[in-house]
Design a protein around this motif. Structure first.
Motif, PDB file in Angstrom:
ATOM      1  N   ALA A  44      -1.431   0.612  -5.654  1.00 59.18           N
ATOM      2  CA  ALA A  44      -1.920  -0.600  -6.318  1.00 59.18           C
ATOM      3  C   ALA A  44      -2.140  -1.769  -5.364  1.00 59.18           C
ATOM      4  O   ALA A  44      -3.113  -2.512  -5.502  1.00 59.18           O
ATOM      5  CB  ALA A  44      -0.937  -1.012  -7.416  1.00 59.18           C
ATOM      6  N   PHE A  45      -1.230  -1.933  -4.391  1.00 56.50           N
ATOM      7  CA  PHE A  45      -1.250  -3.150  -3.584  1.00 56.50           C
ATOM      8  C   PHE A  45      -1.207  -2.922  -2.077  1.00 56.50           C
ATOM      9  O   PHE A  45      -1.182  -3.887  -1.309  1.00 56.50           O
ATOM     10  CB  PHE A  45      -0.060  -4.054  -3.964  1.00 56.50           C
ATOM     11  CG  PHE A  45      -0.033  -4.429  -5.406  1.00 56.50           C
ATOM     12  CD1 PHE A  45      -0.978  -5.301  -5.939  1.00 56.50           C
ATOM     13  CD2 PHE A  45       0.933  -3.905  -6.254  1.00 56.50           C
ATOM     14  CE1 PHE A  45      -0.951  -5.648  -7.275  1.00 56.50           C
ATOM     15  CE2 PHE A  45       0.968  -4.247  -7.598  1.00 56.50           C
ATOM     16  CZ  PHE A  45       0.018  -5.120  -8.112  1.00 56.50           C
ATOM     17  N   GLY A  46      -1.113  -1.677  -1.642  1.00 49.67           N
ATOM     18  CA  GLY A  46      -1.027  -1.404  -0.210  1.00 49.67           C
ATOM     19  C   GLY A  46       0.344  -1.686   0.373  1.00 49.67           C
ATOM     20  O   GLY A  46       0.497  -1.792   1.585  1.00 49.67           O
ATOM     21  N   VAL A  47       1.346  -1.807  -0.493  1.00 48.93           N
ATOM     22  CA  VAL A  47       2.717  -2.102  -0.069  1.00 48.93           C
ATOM     23  C   VAL A  47       3.402  -0.819   0.374  1.00 48.93           C
ATOM     24  O   VAL A  47       3.455   0.148  -0.382  1.00 48.93           O
ATOM     25  CB  VAL A  47       3.504  -2.755  -1.225  1.00 48.93           C
ATOM     26  CG1 VAL A  47       4.982  -2.813  -0.915  1.00 48.93           C
ATOM     27  CG2 VAL A  47       2.951  -4.129  -1.528  1.00 48.93           C
ATOM     28  N   THR A  48       3.924  -0.807   1.600  1.00 50.34           N
ATOM     29  CA  THR A  48       4.657   0.368   2.076  1.00 50.34           C
ATOM     30  C   THR A  48       6.067   0.034   2.539  1.00 50.34           C
ATOM     31  O   THR A  48       6.908   0.923   2.619  1.00 50.34           O
ATOM     32  CB  THR A  48       3.909   1.081   3.225  1.00 50.34           C
ATOM     33  OG1 THR A  48       3.742   0.172   4.297  1.00 50.34           O
ATOM     34  CG2 THR A  48       2.569   1.624   2.764  1.00 50.34           C
ATOM     35  N   THR A  49       6.341  -1.226   2.847  1.00 56.67           N
ATOM     36  CA  THR A  49       7.659  -1.604   3.369  1.00 56.67           C
ATOM     37  C   THR A  49       8.258  -2.746   2.538  1.00 56.67           C
ATOM     38  O   THR A  49       7.549  -3.403   1.767  1.00 56.67           O
ATOM     39  CB  THR A  49       7.569  -2.080   4.836  1.00 56.67           C
ATOM     40  OG1 THR A  49       6.839  -3.317   4.875  1.00 56.67           O
ATOM     41  CG2 THR A  49       6.921  -1.044   5.739  1.00 56.67           C
TER      42      THR A  49
END
Length: 72
Positions: A44-49
């Motif tokens: 959804a948001f490109g959040v990985t960390t």
């Protein structure tokens, strides 16, 4: 800024790590965030960390709105 009890917000495997390592950790390092939740955040948001999540503009906007409400 208030102190944070890392044992309350992190998965057990991450509670004894340093801050830099925690920020670079997958979001599933946060207590209550599953691997699947992490996959969905990435999609959804490109959040990985953890750092990505903290820097997500929607999180910042929500925090700002909550702070405005608290300031009343």
């Amino acid at each position: 800024m208030a102190a944070i009890d890392l044992a309350k917000v992190l998965d057990k495997a991450w509670a004894d790590k340093g801050l830099a390592e925690i920020l670079a950790a997958p979001v599933s390092a946060l207590k209550g965030v599953s691997d699947r939740d992490g996959e969905l955040l990435k999609e959804a948001f490109g959040v990985t960390t953890v750092a990505d999540l903290a820097d997500l503009k929607y999180v910042r906007w929500a925090q700002a709105l909550a702070a405005l409400d608290a300031a009343g």
